[in-house]
Design a protein around this motif. Structure first.
Motif, short mmCIF file in Angstrom:
data_model
loop_
_atom_site.label_atom_id
_atom_site.label_comp_id
_atom_site.label_asym_id
_atom_site.label_seq_id
_atom_site.Cartn_x
_atom_site.Cartn_y
_atom_site.Cartn_z
N ALA A 113 43.16 -99.14 87.85
CA ALA A 113 43.32 -99.67 89.21
C ALA A 113 43.85 -101.10 89.15
O ALA A 113 44.69 -101.49 89.97
N ALA A 114 43.39 -101.88 88.18
CA ALA A 114 43.84 -103.27 88.03
C ALA A 114 45.35 -103.31 87.78
O ALA A 114 46.06 -104.12 88.37
N LYS A 115 45.84 -102.44 86.90
CA LYS A 115 47.28 -102.40 86.61
C LYS A 115 48.08 -102.06 87.86
O LYS A 115 49.12 -102.65 88.13
N THR A 116 47.58 -101.09 88.62
CA THR A 116 48.26 -100.69 89.86
C THR A 116 48.31 -101.86 90.84
O THR A 116 49.34 -102.13 91.47
N LEU A 117 47.20 -102.56 90.96
CA LEU A 117 47.14 -103.71 91.88
C LEU A 117 48.07 -104.83 91.43
O LEU A 117 48.74 -105.46 92.26
N VAL A 118 48.14 -105.07 90.13
CA VAL A 118 49.06 -106.10 89.62
C VAL A 118 50.50 -105.75 89.99
O VAL A 118 51.26 -106.60 90.46
N ARG A 119 50.87 -104.49 89.79
CA ARG A 119 52.24 -104.06 90.15
C ARG A 119 52.52 -104.29 91.63
O ARG A 119 53.60 -104.74 92.00
N ARG A 120 51.55 -103.99 92.47
CA ARG A 120 51.74 -104.19 93.91
C ARG A 120 51.90 -105.67 94.25
O ARG A 120 52.70 -106.04 95.09
N ILE A 121 51.10 -106.50 93.59
CA ILE A 121 51.18 -107.94 93.84
C ILE A 121 52.54 -108.48 93.41
O ILE A 121 53.17 -109.26 94.12
N VAL A 122 53.03 -108.03 92.25
CA VAL A 122 54.32 -108.49 91.74
C VAL A 122 55.44 -108.08 92.68
O VAL A 122 56.39 -108.84 92.89
N LYS A 123 55.34 -106.88 93.27
CA LYS A 123 56.37 -106.44 94.22
C LYS A 123 56.43 -107.36 95.43
O LYS A 123 57.49 -107.60 95.99
N ILE A 124 55.28 -107.84 95.85
CA ILE A 124 55.23 -108.71 97.03
C ILE A 124 55.71 -110.11 96.70
O ILE A 124 56.47 -110.72 97.44
N ASP A 125 55.25 -110.65 95.58
CA ASP A 125 55.58 -112.03 95.23
C ASP A 125 55.62 -112.16 93.70
O ASP A 125 54.58 -112.25 93.06
N ASN A 127 56.49 -114.58 91.70
CA ASN A 127 55.94 -115.82 91.12
C ASN A 127 54.41 -115.75 91.09
O ASN A 127 53.78 -116.13 90.11
N PHE A 128 53.83 -115.28 92.18
CA PHE A 128 52.38 -115.12 92.24
C PHE A 128 51.94 -114.08 91.23
O PHE A 128 50.91 -114.20 90.61
N GLY A 129 52.79 -113.06 91.05
CA GLY A 129 52.49 -112.00 90.10
C GLY A 129 52.34 -112.51 88.68
O GLY A 129 51.50 -112.03 87.92
N ARG A 130 53.13 -113.51 88.30
CA ARG A 130 53.02 -114.09 86.95
C ARG A 130 51.63 -114.70 86.76
O ARG A 130 51.00 -114.54 85.73
#
Length: 183
Positions: A113-125, A127-130
């Motif tokens: 679930a954490a990996k999925t959430l990281v991918r979603r965050i990176v899609k949105i932003d 820089n924040f994803g890094r």
């Protein structure tokens, strides 16, 4: 004449619906206010049912965050995680909900679930994803270190430093792992 009667009935129906909505909002506001007052007093277990009631009546991003935090404080991480995930489903672009859901997924050991959430965050932003990726890698490194898996922890800390070379917690993790591996 029938048109006037129908129009009057429709107007009466709409007025009734408005009154029901207003009564519901007032009740929800009371539940939400009560929950927040209880949280201010440190009575998280008592606040939870009021947050749940408020959330049933009005879907609001802040209520998901507050309810999840209350669950977390009383030691119910799975309930906190489920609350955050429900909020993410309703507000898929909310970085606030995504990041707390990510944090809670790591705490609960739900790495998929954490990996999925990281991918979603990176899609949105991106820089924040890094930053989020770095945070996740540091958390995974810390978990591996606590489990005495020093080589694995070192890999996580090294990867974290690729995203944020000046992250102190990752630098410290590398040093601690090297100390353990040198022994």
């Amino acid at each position: 004449m029938y048109r006037l009667l129908i129009a009057s009935l429709v107007a009466l129906f709409l007025m009734t619906q408005v009154q029901v909505c207003l009564a519901s909002k007032t009740e929800t506001n009371e539940d939400l206010e009560t929950a927040r007052e209880l949280v201010d007093d440190g009575a998280y277990p008592l606040a939870i049912p009021h947050f749940v009631k408020a959330l049933e009546d009005v879907k609001n991003e802040a209520i998901y965050l507050e309810l999840g935090q209350a669950y977390r404080v009383v030691g119910l991480p799975r309930a906190a995680f489920e609350t955050y995930v429900a909020g993410v489903k309703r507000y898929p672009q909310s970085l606030s909900l995504l990041t707390v859901a990510l944090d809670e997924s790591i705490r609960c050991g739900k790495l998929k679930a954490a990996k999925t959430l990281v991918r979603r965050i990176v899609k949105i932003d991106s820089n924040f994803g890094r930053t989020v990726k770095c945070t996740v890698l540091v958390a995974l490194g810390e978990a591996a270190y606590k489990g005495s898996q020093y080589s694995k922890a070192l890999k996580y800390f090294d990867k974290a430093l690729k995203y944020e070379p000046y992250r102190v917690s990752a630098q410290r993790g590398v040093a601690m792992c090297n100390d353990k591996l040198d022994d």
